[in-house]
Design a protein around this motif. Structure first.
Motif, PDB file in Angstrom:
ATOM      1  N   UNK A 113       0.821  -1.206   0.000  1.00 19.90           N
ATOM      2  CA  UNK A 113       0.000   0.000   0.000  1.00 19.90           C
ATOM      3  C   UNK A 113       0.860   1.263   0.000  1.00 19.90           C
ATOM      4  N   UNK A 114       0.410   2.250  -0.748  1.00 17.95           N
ATOM      5  CA  UNK A 114       1.101   3.535  -0.860  1.00 17.95           C
ATOM      6  C   UNK A 114       0.341   4.601  -0.078  1.00 17.95           C
ATOM      7  N   UNK A 115       1.050   5.669   0.271  1.00 14.95           N
ATOM      8  CA  UNK A 115       0.429   6.817   0.928  1.00 14.95           C
ATOM      9  C   UNK A 115       0.835   8.094   0.219  1.00 14.95           C
ATOM     10  N   UNK A 116       0.001   9.110   0.338  1.00 16.19           N
ATOM     11  CA  UNK A 116       0.289  10.395  -0.291  1.00 16.19           C
ATOM     12  C   UNK A 116       1.591  10.985   0.251  1.00 16.19           C
ATOM     13  N   UNK A 117       2.427  11.481  -0.654  1.00 15.05           N
ATOM     14  CA  UNK A 117       3.683  12.104  -0.271  1.00 15.05           C
ATOM     15  C   UNK A 117       4.835  11.137  -0.132  1.00 15.05           C
ATOM     16  N   UNK A 118       4.555   9.862  -0.195  1.00 15.53           N
ATOM     17  CA  UNK A 118       5.608   8.851  -0.094  1.00 15.53           C
ATOM     18  C   UNK A 118       6.513   8.916  -1.324  1.00 15.53           C
ATOM     19  N   UNK A 119       7.798   8.682  -1.130  1.00 15.96           N
ATOM     20  CA  UNK A 119       8.730   8.586  -2.235  1.00 15.96           C
ATOM     21  C   UNK A 119       9.209   7.149  -2.355  1.00 15.96           C
ATOM     22  N   UNK A 120       9.046   6.580  -3.541  1.00 21.12           N
ATOM     23  CA  UNK A 120       9.469   5.208  -3.816  1.00 21.12           C
ATOM     24  C   UNK A 120      10.758   5.259  -4.622  1.00 21.12           C
ATOM     25  N   UNK A 121      11.819   4.723  -4.059  1.00 22.70           N
ATOM     26  CA  UNK A 121      13.113   4.671  -4.746  1.00 22.70           C
ATOM     27  C   UNK A 121      13.191   3.345  -5.490  1.00 22.70           C
TER      28      UNK A 121
END
Length: 215
Positions: A113-121
Motif C-alpha cells: 500500500x502507498x500513501x500520499x507524499x511517499x517517495x518510492x526509490x
C-alpha cells in the motif's frame, strides 16, 4: 531515462515501462488485461521489472497485474482506498460486459500500500506518490521530479479529465485534487496519461475544457 509505452486492451489503456538505463531495472506503471504484451515490452528492451505501480483499481489498468507480477517477480503497489476495485476485477467486468470474459484477471497475491507524499526509490529513480481521489477514491499520480514528469493515470488527459460516474467517483474530489495537487506543478511538467497522447501541465492549464473546475 527510458520511457516505453503501449496502448492495450479494449480501452486502449497506456502501460508505461520506465528505466534509468539500458538493460537495467524497470518500473511498470499500470497493467491492462494484456499481460503478455506488457512482458514483451520488457523483453524487447532487455529490462527487468522490479515494481508495478497501479494508478488506480479500474480493471483496464489492473486486469493484467496478477500475471505480470507472477511472470516478473515485480512488487505491486496500490493505494488502499482502491482495494475494493483492485482486488475484485470480476465485479467490474460484470458491470462492463454483463459477464466475466475468458482470461485471467486475478489481482496480485500481495499488494504494497502507498500513501500520499511517499517517495518510492525504484530502478534508480524517485517516484513521488500523489494521491488524487476523484476518478476513484484511491487514484494516484506518480511524479519523477528530476525528469519533470507526471504519470497521471486517469486524472488528467490531453483535453479532458477522468470520468467520475463509475463506482467511487466524485467530481468535487477530482476538482480538489486537480487544484491542490496537480495544477500546482510547473507548467513544463510532461504529463503521461492513462489514455491518449502526452501533454503538459501548462497546456492543460491554458486550454483544457474543464479548467474552470480548478481555476
Amino acid at each position: 531515462m527510458i520511457i516505453l509505452s503501449r496502448a492495450l486492451w479494449a480501452a486502449q489503456t497506456n502501460t508505461y515501462v520506465i528505466a534509468s538505463e539500458d538493460g537495467g531495472e524497470a518500473v511498470i506503471v499500470d497493467a491492462p488485461p494484456e499481460p503478455d504484451s506488457v512482458i514483451e515490452v520488457l523483453k524487447e528492451a532487455g529490462l527487468a521489472a522490479v515494481a508495478l505501480l497501479l494508478t488506480h483499481g479500474h480493471v483496464d489498468h489492473t486486469g493484467g497485474a496478477g500475471q505480470v507480477v507472477a511472470s516478473t517477480g515485480a512488487a505491486a503497489y496500490a493505494h488502499p482506498d482502491d482495494d475494493f476495485l483492485t482486488l475484485d476485477p470480476a465485479s467490474q467486468l460484470r458491470i462492463l460486459f454483463g459477464m466475466v470474459p475468458p482470461g485471467d484477471f486475478a489481482p496480485p497475491d500481495d499488494l504494497t500500500h502507498m500513501t500520499h507524499g511517499q517517495t518510492l526509490e525504484l530502478a534508480g529513480l524517485s517516484f513521488q506518490v500523489i494521491h488524487t481521489p476523484g476518478h476513484s477514491p484511491g487514484h494516484c499520480c506518480f511524479r519523477i521530479a528530476s525528469e519533470g514528469l507526471l504519470l497521471a493515470g486517469d486524472q488528467l488527459f490531453a483535453g479532458s479529465i477522468g470520468r467520475t460516474d463509475l463506482p467511487g467517483g466524485d467530481l468535487d474530489s477530482l476538482a480538489t485534487s486537480m487544484r491542490e495537487r496537480v495544477m500546482t506543478l510547473p507548467d513544463d511538467t510532461r504529463v503521461l496519461p492513462g489514455h491518449g497522447p502526452e501533454t503538459t501541465i501548462g497546456h492543460e492549464r491554458r486550454t483544457n475544457p474543464f479548467r474552470q473546475l480548478w481555476g
